[in-house]
Design a protein around this motif. Structure first.
Motif, PDB file in Angstrom:
ATOM      1  N   GLY A  42       0.765  -1.344   0.078  1.00 41.26           N
ATOM      2  CA  GLY A  42       0.095   0.111   0.089  1.00 41.26           C
ATOM      3  C   GLY A  42       0.685   1.143  -0.135  1.00 41.26           C
ATOM      4  O   GLY A  42       0.557   2.158  -0.614  1.00 41.26           O
ATOM      5  N   SER A  46       0.968   3.781  -2.923  1.00 43.31           N
ATOM      6  CA  SER A  46       0.466   5.171  -2.902  1.00 43.31           C
ATOM      7  C   SER A  46       1.574   6.272  -3.465  1.00 43.31           C
ATOM      8  O   SER A  46       1.224   7.144  -4.186  1.00 43.31           O
ATOM      9  N   TRP A  69       0.103   3.999   6.699  1.00 45.23           N
ATOM     10  CA  TRP A  69       0.551   2.721   6.287  1.00 45.23           C
ATOM     11  C   TRP A  69       1.326   2.148   7.367  1.00 45.23           C
ATOM     12  O   TRP A  69       1.471   0.641   7.697  1.00 45.23           O
TER      13      TRP A  69
END
Length: 473
Positions: A42, A46, A69
């Motif tokens: 993630g 991102s 995160w």
């Protein structure tokens, strides 16, 4: 508030250290699920997607995204695996990887920001090729970030009266912001991480020199011929007014920073060659005295640069702290969330990533070097080359001595893939995006994300295929 937070953190560390130090056990990658890698994925996605899809939000809130995160990994990890193990793993990653990594980038960024090239060059094919060649050499000495920040503005000034100048910035990203940084741990972040893992300082100089030489021998002549073509096209067009006056002489300001760069090299070599056998046990992690000395010296050198450099030099360089602030925040989350991924990769065929191991392992159990080169490279192009290097370094066993000797071609493939293919996209290496932003601010009609990939695909992919055939099959 900051002091209270630091005091609370210190008290927390003091309270948990005794239990943790006695524990000293690392995470077993064979016993955990791939789901633990979701925060890492993630975070990288991102970085890859949000600056393009939600640029305004990302610019103002990237720190919060990184924190999200980081907590998405850390909170469940503490609850399910215990505080002692969490502190050990976080302390290990911070003390041996993240803090030295950020200190080096900070020091190179600070010192290079105090060097200003003055005057107005005129961007003929010969001049432009010379700037790219100089930048390619400098990238391994002061880092791809340092070389890019020192030379991109003189290159733009030299070509601000030309109609066709996009290719100049594109090849600058290829050579100065990426490929040129392949010969020392100072050059590119993944190689410095390898150095922190135990790879000798001059190992990349020796083993990547021929790879780098092939690419430079191809790309510089290709650029020169391409620039000659565009330069000739402009002869029949009305000349643009040069916005940069010739009144200021060509020169170099901030030369007092150059010995500081030599000091950076000396500090890195000191930590590699000085072996006093003294180490400190911090949160269960053994921190060697030479590493501490190196980091302290680097911080002192950065402080000296700030003290001796006139303010106007940094102002004319457009120097500000935002780039290094962004790198520090994002990489704090990356180094944290990558902890379970590295543990899983270290487990090899016994871990849940055995399928990935199979892709880079032949029937006899040996490494597929071409697979390491392309998998490391392609992931570096779309994610970030520093954590990608760590992933495949650990996938190959994670033992620097073993990789430098018995499997030196494998380490060469990982290193080359991470450094070279960072040039494939704007997001493959931090200087790429910085150069893009500066070029656009100076009015250069830089291609879109996929437009740049058309350039890199057409120019670089055949070069990488040649490297594969020459060195990795």
């Amino acid at each position: 508030m900051r002091m209270r937070a630091l005091l609370a953190a210190a008290m927390f560390v003091a309270a948990v250290t005794p239990a943790f130090a006695a524990e000293g056990a690392a995470l077993d990658g064979a016993s955990i699920s791939l789901l633990w890698g979701l925060p890492f994925a993630g975070m990288l996605l991102s970085i890859a997607i949000m600056p393009l899809a939600a640029g305004h939000f990302w610019h103002h809130h990237y720190g919060k995204v990184a924190l999200f995160w980081a907590l998405a990994f850390l909170v469940p990890f503490v609850l399910l695996k215990g505080g002692d193990l969490a502190i050990y793993e976080v302390g290990h990653a911070a003390l041996l990887e993240y803090i030295p990594f950020i200190i080096l980038l900070f020091t190179l960024f600070t010192i290079s920001g105090g060097i200003l090239v003055t005057g107005n060059l005129h961007g003929s094919p010969g001049v432009n090729t010379s700037i790219l060649a100089i930048g390619t050499v400098l990238a391994s000495l002061i880092g791809t970030t340092g070389a890019s920040m020192v030379l991109i503005r003189p290159l733009l000034r030299a070509n601000d009266d030309r109609r066709y100048n996009v290719h100049t910035v594109v090849f600058f990203i290829f050579l100065v912001s990426n490929i040129g940084g392949s010969l020392t741990p100072l050059g590119d972040p993944p190689l410095f991480l390898g150095f922190l893992k135990g790879v000798d300082f001059f190992w990349t100089t020796e083993h990547l020199f021929h790879d780098t030489g092939v690419l430079v021998a191809i790309l510089l002549p290709v650029f020169y011929l391409l620039d000659r073509y565009f330069y000739a096209k402009e002869e029949n067009l009305q000349h643009l007014v040069d916005p940069t006056p010739d009144s200021e002489k060509l020169g170099l300001r901030g030369v007092r920073n150059i010995p500081l760069l030599a000091g950076v090299i000396g500090a890195i070599l000191l930590s590699a060659l000085w072996k006093p056998g003294i180490a400190f046990d911090v949160l269960g992690t053994h921190v060697e005295l030479p590493s501490v000395a190196r980091d302290v010296i680097l911080v002192i050198l950065a402080g000296i640069s700030l003290a001796i450099t006139p303010t106007f030099i940094r102002e004319r360089n457009g120097f500000d702290w935002e780039p290094i602030r962004e790198v520090a925040k994002l990489f704090a989350s990356i180094f944290l969330t990558i902890i379970p991924v590295i543990a899983i990769l270290k487990a090899g065929t016994a871990g849940p990533m055995s399928g990935l191991v199979d892709l880079v392992t032949n029937d006899a159990g040996g490494p597929v070097n071409a697979g390491y080169f392309w998998l490391t490279g392609l992931l570096s192009a779309f994610l970030d080359n520093a954590p990608t290097y760590l992933v495949f370094f650990n996938l190959a066993g994670g033992d620097a001595q073993h990789l430098m000797n018995e499997y030196r071609v494998t380490l060469e493939a990982i290193s080359a893939g991470a450094v070279f293919m960072g040039a494939m996209t704007y997001i493959g290496n931090a200087p790429n995006f910085m150069v893009l932003a500066i070029a656009r601010s100076r009015g250069v009609a830089m291609p879109s994300f996929f437009g740049y990939m058309a350039w890199s695909g057409a120019v670089l992919l055949p070069c990488f295929a040649l490297l594969t055939w020459l060195f990795f099959v």
